[in-house]
Write a protein that holds these residues in place. Sequence first.
Motif, PDB file in Angstrom:
ATOM      1  N   TYR A 150      49.044  86.187 -75.662  1.00  0.00           N
ATOM      2  CA  TYR A 150      47.697  85.686 -75.452  1.00  0.00           C
ATOM      3  C   TYR A 150      46.777  86.249 -76.529  1.00  0.00           C
ATOM      4  O   TYR A 150      46.781  87.459 -76.789  1.00  0.00           O
ATOM      5  CB  TYR A 150      47.219  86.089 -74.049  1.00  0.00           C
ATOM      6  CG  TYR A 150      45.755  85.863 -73.796  1.00  0.00           C
ATOM      7  CD1 TYR A 150      45.190  84.602 -73.971  1.00  0.00           C
ATOM      8  CD2 TYR A 150      44.937  86.904 -73.362  1.00  0.00           C
ATOM      9  CE1 TYR A 150      43.834  84.395 -73.747  1.00  0.00           C
ATOM     10  CE2 TYR A 150      43.591  86.702 -73.124  1.00  0.00           C
ATOM     11  CZ  TYR A 150      43.041  85.448 -73.323  1.00  0.00           C
ATOM     12  OH  TYR A 150      41.707  85.251 -73.102  1.00  0.00           O
ATOM     13  N   ASN A 204      51.655  83.546 -71.030  1.00  0.00           N
ATOM     14  CA  ASN A 204      50.874  82.717 -71.942  1.00  0.00           C
ATOM     15  C   ASN A 204      51.150  83.243 -73.354  1.00  0.00           C
ATOM     16  O   ASN A 204      50.875  84.405 -73.629  1.00  0.00           O
ATOM     17  CB  ASN A 204      49.384  82.860 -71.620  1.00  0.00           C
ATOM     18  CG  ASN A 204      48.489  82.091 -72.573  1.00  0.00           C
ATOM     19  OD1 ASN A 204      48.952  81.329 -73.414  1.00  0.00           O
ATOM     20  ND2 ASN A 204      47.189  82.299 -72.439  1.00  0.00           N
ATOM     21  N   PRO A 205      51.768  82.420 -74.235  1.00  0.00           N
ATOM     22  CA  PRO A 205      51.841  80.963 -74.198  1.00  0.00           C
ATOM     23  C   PRO A 205      53.194  80.368 -73.795  1.00  0.00           C
ATOM     24  O   PRO A 205      53.305  79.156 -73.678  1.00  0.00           O
ATOM     25  CB  PRO A 205      51.578  80.607 -75.660  1.00  0.00           C
ATOM     26  CG  PRO A 205      52.261  81.713 -76.411  1.00  0.00           C
ATOM     27  CD  PRO A 205      52.043  82.953 -75.586  1.00  0.00           C
ATOM     28  N   SER A 206      54.217  81.163 -73.594  1.00  0.00           N
ATOM     29  CA  SER A 206      55.580  80.605 -73.545  1.00  0.00           C
ATOM     30  C   SER A 206      56.080  80.274 -72.145  1.00  0.00           C
ATOM     31  O   SER A 206      57.077  79.572 -71.994  1.00  0.00           O
ATOM     32  CB  SER A 206      56.559  81.582 -74.202  1.00  0.00           C
ATOM     33  OG  SER A 206      56.539  82.822 -73.521  1.00  0.00           O
ATOM     34  N   TRP A 364      61.992  71.613 -75.997  1.00  0.00           N
ATOM     35  CA  TRP A 364      60.991  72.412 -75.309  1.00  0.00           C
ATOM     36  C   TRP A 364      61.674  73.313 -74.295  1.00  0.00           C
ATOM     37  O   TRP A 364      62.823  73.108 -73.916  1.00  0.00           O
ATOM     38  CB  TRP A 364      59.979  71.491 -74.609  1.00  0.00           C
ATOM     39  CG  TRP A 364      60.620  70.507 -73.676  1.00  0.00           C
ATOM     40  CD1 TRP A 364      60.848  70.645 -72.342  1.00  0.00           C
ATOM     41  CD2 TRP A 364      61.164  69.223 -74.038  1.00  0.00           C
ATOM     42  NE1 TRP A 364      61.482  69.542 -71.840  1.00  0.00           N
ATOM     43  CE2 TRP A 364      61.689  68.642 -72.850  1.00  0.00           C
ATOM     44  CE3 TRP A 364      61.259  68.507 -75.236  1.00  0.00           C
ATOM     45  CZ2 TRP A 364      62.300  67.402 -72.845  1.00  0.00           C
ATOM     46  CZ3 TRP A 364      61.856  67.259 -75.222  1.00  0.00           C
ATOM     47  CH2 TRP A 364      62.372  66.715 -74.042  1.00  0.00           C
ATOM     48  N   PHE A 372      51.694  76.729 -68.995  1.00  0.00           N
ATOM     49  CA  PHE A 372      52.034  76.368 -70.371  1.00  0.00           C
ATOM     50  C   PHE A 372      53.527  76.166 -70.575  1.00  0.00           C
ATOM     51  O   PHE A 372      54.351  76.733 -69.852  1.00  0.00           O
ATOM     52  CB  PHE A 372      51.579  77.472 -71.348  1.00  0.00           C
ATOM     53  CG  PHE A 372      50.147  77.894 -71.175  1.00  0.00           C
ATOM     54  CD1 PHE A 372      49.119  77.128 -71.689  1.00  0.00           C
ATOM     55  CD2 PHE A 372      49.832  79.059 -70.499  1.00  0.00           C
ATOM     56  CE1 PHE A 372      47.794  77.518 -71.530  1.00  0.00           C
ATOM     57  CE2 PHE A 372      48.518  79.463 -70.336  1.00  0.00           C
ATOM     58  CZ  PHE A 372      47.493  78.688 -70.853  1.00  0.00           C
ATOM     59  N   VAL A 374      56.246  75.368 -74.333  1.00  0.00           N
ATOM     60  CA  VAL A 374      56.298  75.318 -75.796  1.00  0.00           C
ATOM     61  C   VAL A 374      57.186  74.166 -76.245  1.00  0.00           C
ATOM     62  O   VAL A 374      58.290  73.990 -75.719  1.00  0.00           O
ATOM     63  CB  VAL A 374      56.844  76.645 -76.370  1.00  0.00           C
ATOM     64  CG1 VAL A 374      56.931  76.572 -77.896  1.00  0.00           C
ATOM     65  CG2 VAL A 374      55.956  77.805 -75.946  1.00  0.00           C
ATOM     66  N   TRP A 397      46.372  69.895 -78.764  1.00  0.00           N
ATOM     67  CA  TRP A 397      47.297  70.933 -78.307  1.00  0.00           C
ATOM     68  C   TRP A 397      46.961  72.197 -79.084  1.00  0.00           C
ATOM     69  O   TRP A 397      46.025  72.209 -79.889  1.00  0.00           O
ATOM     70  CB  TRP A 397      48.749  70.503 -78.552  1.00  0.00           C
ATOM     71  CG  TRP A 397      48.925  69.694 -79.813  1.00  0.00           C
ATOM     72  CD1 TRP A 397      48.890  68.332 -79.915  1.00  0.00           C
ATOM     73  CD2 TRP A 397      49.113  70.193 -81.149  1.00  0.00           C
ATOM     74  NE1 TRP A 397      49.049  67.946 -81.228  1.00  0.00           N
ATOM     75  CE2 TRP A 397      49.203  69.064 -82.003  1.00  0.00           C
ATOM     76  CE3 TRP A 397      49.227  71.455 -81.701  1.00  0.00           C
ATOM     77  CZ2 TRP A 397      49.373  69.190 -83.388  1.00  0.00           C
ATOM     78  CZ3 TRP A 397      49.407  71.594 -83.073  1.00  0.00           C
ATOM     79  CH2 TRP A 397      49.479  70.462 -83.896  1.00  0.00           C
ATOM     80  N   MET A 400      51.393  77.043 -81.965  1.00  0.00           N
ATOM     81  CA  MET A 400      52.020  78.284 -81.508  1.00  0.00           C
ATOM     82  C   MET A 400      51.851  79.422 -82.505  1.00  0.00           C
ATOM     83  O   MET A 400      51.890  80.592 -82.134  1.00  0.00           O
ATOM     84  CB  MET A 400      53.504  78.048 -81.232  1.00  0.00           C
ATOM     85  CG  MET A 400      53.807  77.533 -79.836  1.00  0.00           C
ATOM     86  SD  MET A 400      53.332  78.687 -78.516  1.00  0.00           S
ATOM     87  CE  MET A 400      54.500  80.017 -78.795  1.00  0.00           C
ATOM     88  N   GLY A 409      56.452  80.613 -85.266  1.00  0.00           N
ATOM     89  CA  GLY A 409      55.848  79.543 -84.487  1.00  0.00           C
ATOM     90  C   GLY A 409      55.220  78.434 -85.292  1.00  0.00           C
ATOM     91  O   GLY A 409      54.472  77.621 -84.747  1.00  0.00           O
ATOM     92  N   ARG A 414      51.880  74.646 -78.278  1.00  0.00           N
ATOM     93  CA  ARG A 414      51.761  74.993 -76.860  1.00  0.00           C
ATOM     94  C   ARG A 414      51.046  73.861 -76.140  1.00  0.00           C
ATOM     95  O   ARG A 414      50.003  73.383 -76.594  1.00  0.00           O
ATOM     96  CB  ARG A 414      50.958  76.277 -76.683  1.00  0.00           C
ATOM     97  CG  ARG A 414      50.908  76.782 -75.241  1.00  0.00           C
ATOM     98  CD  ARG A 414      49.825  77.822 -75.033  1.00  0.00           C
ATOM     99  NE  ARG A 414      48.490  77.232 -75.037  1.00  0.00           N
ATOM    100  CZ  ARG A 414      47.367  77.911 -74.785  1.00  0.00           C
ATOM    101  NH1 ARG A 414      47.412  79.200 -74.522  1.00  0.00           N
ATOM    102  NH2 ARG A 414      46.187  77.301 -74.812  1.00  0.00           N
ATOM    103  N   GLY A 416      49.168  73.038 -72.647  1.00  0.00           N
ATOM    104  CA  GLY A 416      48.571  73.523 -71.411  1.00  0.00           C
ATOM    105  C   GLY A 416      48.299  72.330 -70.514  1.00  0.00           C
ATOM    106  O   GLY A 416      47.538  71.433 -70.874  1.00  0.00           O
TER     107      GLY A 416
END
Length: 448
Positions: A150, A204-206, A364, A372, A374, A397, A400, A409, A414, A416
Motif C-alpha cells: 500500500y 492491498n494491492p495483491s 490474473w 483488489f 492483479v 485502473w 502495479m 510490476g 491493479r 479495485g
Amino acid sequence: MLLTPVQQTTANPLRREALHAGIVDPGMDSMRLLSETAMRFPEALSFSSGAPHDGTHDLAKLSYHVDRYIAHLREKGVPEQRITRLHFQYGPVNGFIQEEVARMLAKDEDIDVAPEAIMITHGFQEAALVALRGLFRSPDDVLLSVSPAYVGIRGAARMLDIPVKGITEGPAGLEPEAVAAAVRAVRAEGKRPAALYLVPDFSNPSGTVVPLEARRRLLALAAEEGFTILEDNPYGLFASDEERLPTLKSLDTRGDVVYLGSFAKSAFPGARLGYLVGDREVVGEDGARRTLAQELSKAKAMFTVGSSSLSQAAIGGILVDAGHDLRSATRDLAAVYQERLAATLDALAEHFPPERYAEHGVRWNRPRGGFFLVVEVPFEADLVAMERSARDYAVSWAPMSMFHLEGGGERALRLGFSNLTPAAIREGIARLARFIEDESTSTPEATS
C-alpha cells in the motif's frame, strides 16, 4: 501598491528542489494523479481506487449514531457536563472511545487488550505515522515492508526520512524465509531492522493471504531478531467464516505486534477514524510503566492534537448499536464484496479464457476476498497507459509499478472492484478487454 498572493508567488518563486525530498519525489504523486484522472474523465468506470461500497450510507443514520453514543454514556451514568465537554471541547489526545474499540477487538478478532493500549487516530495513515515516529530513533533504523505494498506506508516512511527495504511477496503473501534474509542483509550493512510492515489478510494491492503457520513463524522471527511487526488489517473483517485466520496480534503473547486498524472500510469512511493497538509495556527511567500507545501519545499530540469528537461519537454509536460485534454487523457488506470479486473473476475469464493465454498473454490472481486483484498484461501498464485507457476506452485502473518498493510490476495493473456494481464490473472489464487488445497489438514490445 500591495501585491496579490499570485503576483507575490510569481515574483518570488520557490524552487521545487528546496522542499522536502518526500514532496519532490515523483513516486509520492501517484495517488493524486489517479484521482485527477478520475475527475478529468468522469465517464470512465474506475477500477483505480479501493473505495468502500456506497450502498449502506444513510443520512438519517448520521445523527442517529451520535445520539446512540450519547444515550450509551447516559446509561453508564456519565454526568451531562462531562458528555457535553467530550463532544464540544478538545478531548483526550488518545481519544475517548477506547473501551468500545477494546470490546470490539475482543469479539471480532480475539484481541484482548486494555483500553489504555488503544489510540484513536485519523485513520490508518496517522496510526502509521505515529507508530513509525515512535519506533524509529536512528538514521540507521530500517523499515522492512512487504512488496508490493500500500502506497501509504511508503509515503509515511518517506515523509519521516525512514529507509524502507522491500521484500517481494510470494503467491501466499510475505514469506518468513524472505523476511529472515532481509533482516540478515540489513544487519550486514550495519543497520537495524526496527519494524516489519504487512497486510496479512487480502493484501492491498495483491489480495494475498499469509497462511497460519507463516504467521506463527513471523512472530517467532520478530521475537528472535527484536523487531516490531506493524500489522495493517483493513480487509480481514470481510473474510468468510471458512477463510478467517487469526490475526498476528491475536497470536502475539509478547507485545511484538502493533495493530493498525481503520473504520473506513467497515463502518464509516467519512469519519476518517482508525486506531493503533500498542499494548507492550514501556518502562521509564523513573520506573513508571505505561503502554506503548500511551507513550506514543506524545507523537499524536504533535501531529493532530486529538481525533474528531464527532467522528468518535459516530463510531462509538455504531459499535454500541452492533453490540461491539462489527464482524456480524457487516456480513451483508462482506457478501457484497464477495459478489463483486466473483463478477470480476468471471468477466476476466470470459474475455481472456485461461486456456488461450498463449494468444492474449493476460492472466490474473484469484484472491479469496478483499478489494483488489492483479492482472498481468503483455505491455507496459504505466500512468500514461492508464490515462489513455481512461480517455479513449472509459475505464481506469492502477499501475502495479506504483506499489512495488524496489522495481517491478511494469506489466501489471491493479483492479479495485469494491465500489462497482456487478453490471458496471462486466461493462468495465469489456472496455478493459478492448483496451488491452488494442494496446497489445499496437505496442511493438508486446508482440516481440
